[in-house]
Design a protein around this motif. Structure first.
Motif, short mmCIF file in Angstrom:
data_model
loop_
_atom_site.label_atom_id
_atom_site.label_comp_id
_atom_site.label_asym_id
_atom_site.label_seq_id
_atom_site.Cartn_x
_atom_site.Cartn_y
_atom_site.Cartn_z
N SER A 149 0.70 -1.17 0.04
CA SER A 149 -0.01 0.07 0.19
C SER A 149 0.81 1.26 0.01
N GLY A 150 2.24 1.13 0.13
CA GLY A 150 3.28 2.16 0.02
C GLY A 150 3.16 3.05 1.50
N ILE A 151 2.75 2.27 2.56
CA ILE A 151 2.74 2.95 3.90
C ILE A 151 4.03 2.61 4.71
N PRO A 152 4.51 3.70 5.27
CA PRO A 152 6.12 3.50 5.76
C PRO A 152 5.86 2.58 6.97
N ILE A 153 6.68 1.90 7.25
CA ILE A 153 6.64 1.11 8.74
C ILE A 153 6.13 1.74 9.97
N GLY A 154 6.92 3.07 9.93
CA GLY A 154 6.46 3.59 11.28
C GLY A 154 4.98 4.27 11.33
N ILE A 155 4.57 4.64 10.05
CA ILE A 155 3.12 4.90 10.12
C ILE A 155 2.41 3.80 10.23
N GLY A 156 2.75 2.54 9.82
CA GLY A 156 1.86 1.29 9.98
C GLY A 156 1.77 1.09 11.50
N ILE A 157 2.95 1.07 12.10
CA ILE A 157 2.96 0.96 13.62
C ILE A 157 2.00 1.82 14.47
#
Length: 402
Positions: free
Chosen positions: A295-303
């Motif tokens: 989805s192109g979402i950074p890992i930090g944003i996903g956390i």
């Protein structure tokens, strides 16, 4: 022997600890030549008054520690007094040179330079006059050069001392800064550990409490329902113990050990399912998918998004009434929007609304602020609403640019 870690030289430490030993040594050097059989006649006291003038600098010289200019003036007067009587005393000359060094070493340059120039001019001028009047060899040139050299050496010593003190002060401040930075990092680490413990434990404890109530109420009437609730409690307890154990193992591990993997969007279905098995109706509207990389979402944003869902459902389990919750995850104009809502008992009464300043929401707000997002929590039409807006990086268009 100096203390460990001390940078003070042994001689300087000795002078600082036993100043009277230095004064005693100078006194011996001043008094000794007055009674020594020096073959040069003009270097021996000619009479009693000359002897007194030659010996007095030994008593005046210790004054240089507190009043260096007064000591210099007194030594110059005694030296010129003995010289006027025809005595060129080596001891009085030594006292004059030492007092000149003390003025340059213990006072500022603005004070020492004028005092030194005046002393050299007076000593040289009076010595020249005595030579012209009496014909005595006063050796004014050697004495004047020795005074000037003593002033220069004293000024260099003062400058070096000031430099060393400045370096030590900078080192002390740097050490204080390092200690303050270390304390700040320890505080931040404690807060991070507290947030992680809350996120890992609070949700599952709420699920355990809810299922314990279900098992207690259904034990006699619906035993199969009680068995399901107890099974959920057992599974949830095992999971929370596993997370706590993993976190403690990371805390006990050395610094170079790998960090604990943080849950992201891929584990959102797990936290939703843990609430559903407790009998809650959780509706999820997922417009982005749980594959953050695709989805192109950074890992930090996903956390952070996972933590928002977890905290929202935890609050729903604690304070919700209708055993229903709704989760929304979508993109909205370059941002990831996460909204968790649930009905309340009496929405019209603000006193019955869940607290919006608990430790969970405080930690969540810090997480959202860390990614420059926005968090809103409070009563909304129909229940309680927890909404987070997390900015997403702009897509890379370098491949399509002309």
């Amino acid at each position: 022997m100096s203390a460990p870690g001390s940078t003070m030289p042994a001689g300087r430490a000795l002078r600082s600890a036993r100043p009277w030993l230095v004064d005693l040594g100078f006194a011996l050097l001043i008094v000794g030549p007055a009674f020594a059989p020096i073959p040069v006649a003009e270097m021996r006291p000619a009479n009693t008054l000359a002897l007194v003038l030659v010996l007095l600098p030994a008593a005046v010289l210790p004054l240089r520690r507190v009043r260096p200019r007064v000591a210099l003036a007194a030594c110059a007067a005694l030296y010129l007094g003995a010289l006027s009587l025809g005595t060129l005393s080596p001891g009085a000359t030594l006292a004059l040179i030492v007092s000149m060094y003390a003025v340059a070493q213990r006072t500022t340059r603005r004070v020492s330079v004028p005092a030194g120039l005046v002393a050299v001019a007076i000593v040289a001028g009076v010595s020249i006059a005595i030579t012209l009047v009496t014909g005595t060899d006063t050796r004014f040139l050697q004495v004047a050069l020795a005074l000037a050299l003593a002033g220069a050496v004293g000024d260099a010593s003062r400058s070096r001392r000031a430099y060393v003190e400045a370096v030590e002060e900078r080192a002390r401040r740097a050490e204080e800064t390092r200690e303050a930075e270390a304390r700040r990092r320890v505080t931040e680490e404690r807060l991070r550990i507290a947030r992680d413990l809350h996120d890992a434990v609070a949700h599952r404890i709420s699920v355990i409490s809810l299922n314990a109530g279900v098992a207690s109420s259904s034990l006699e009437t619906r035993p199969e329902k009680a068995r399901e609730a107890l099974a959920t409690i057992r599974t949830t307890s095992r999971d929370v113990l596993g997370e706590i154990g993993a976190m403690l193992s990371v805390l006990r591990a050395p610094d170079e050990a790998a960090a604990l993997e943080q849950p992201g969007l891929a584990r959102v279905p797990e936290v939703v399912e843990s609430v559903r098995v407790a009998g809650w109706d959780v509706v999820v509207r997922d417009e982005i998918g749980t594959d953050a990389e695709a989805s192109g979402i950074p890992i930090g944003i996903g956390i952070v998004a996972y933590r928002v869902v977890q905290e929202g459902l935890t609050n729903a389990v604690k304070h919700g009434a209708a055993r229903r919750a709704h989760v929304l995850m979508r993109r909205d104009r370059g941002a990831l929007e996460i909204v968790v809502t649930n009905p309340l008992d009496r929405v019209s009464d603000p006193e019955d609304a869940p607290p919006t300043s608990g430790f969970g929401l405080l930690g969540l707000r810090e997480r959202v602020d860390a990614v420059r997002g926005e968090l809103a929590a409070g009563v909304a039409p129909g229940g309680f609403r927890l909404a987070a807006r997390l900015p997403l990086p702009a897509p890379d268009r370098s491949e399509t640019a002309p």
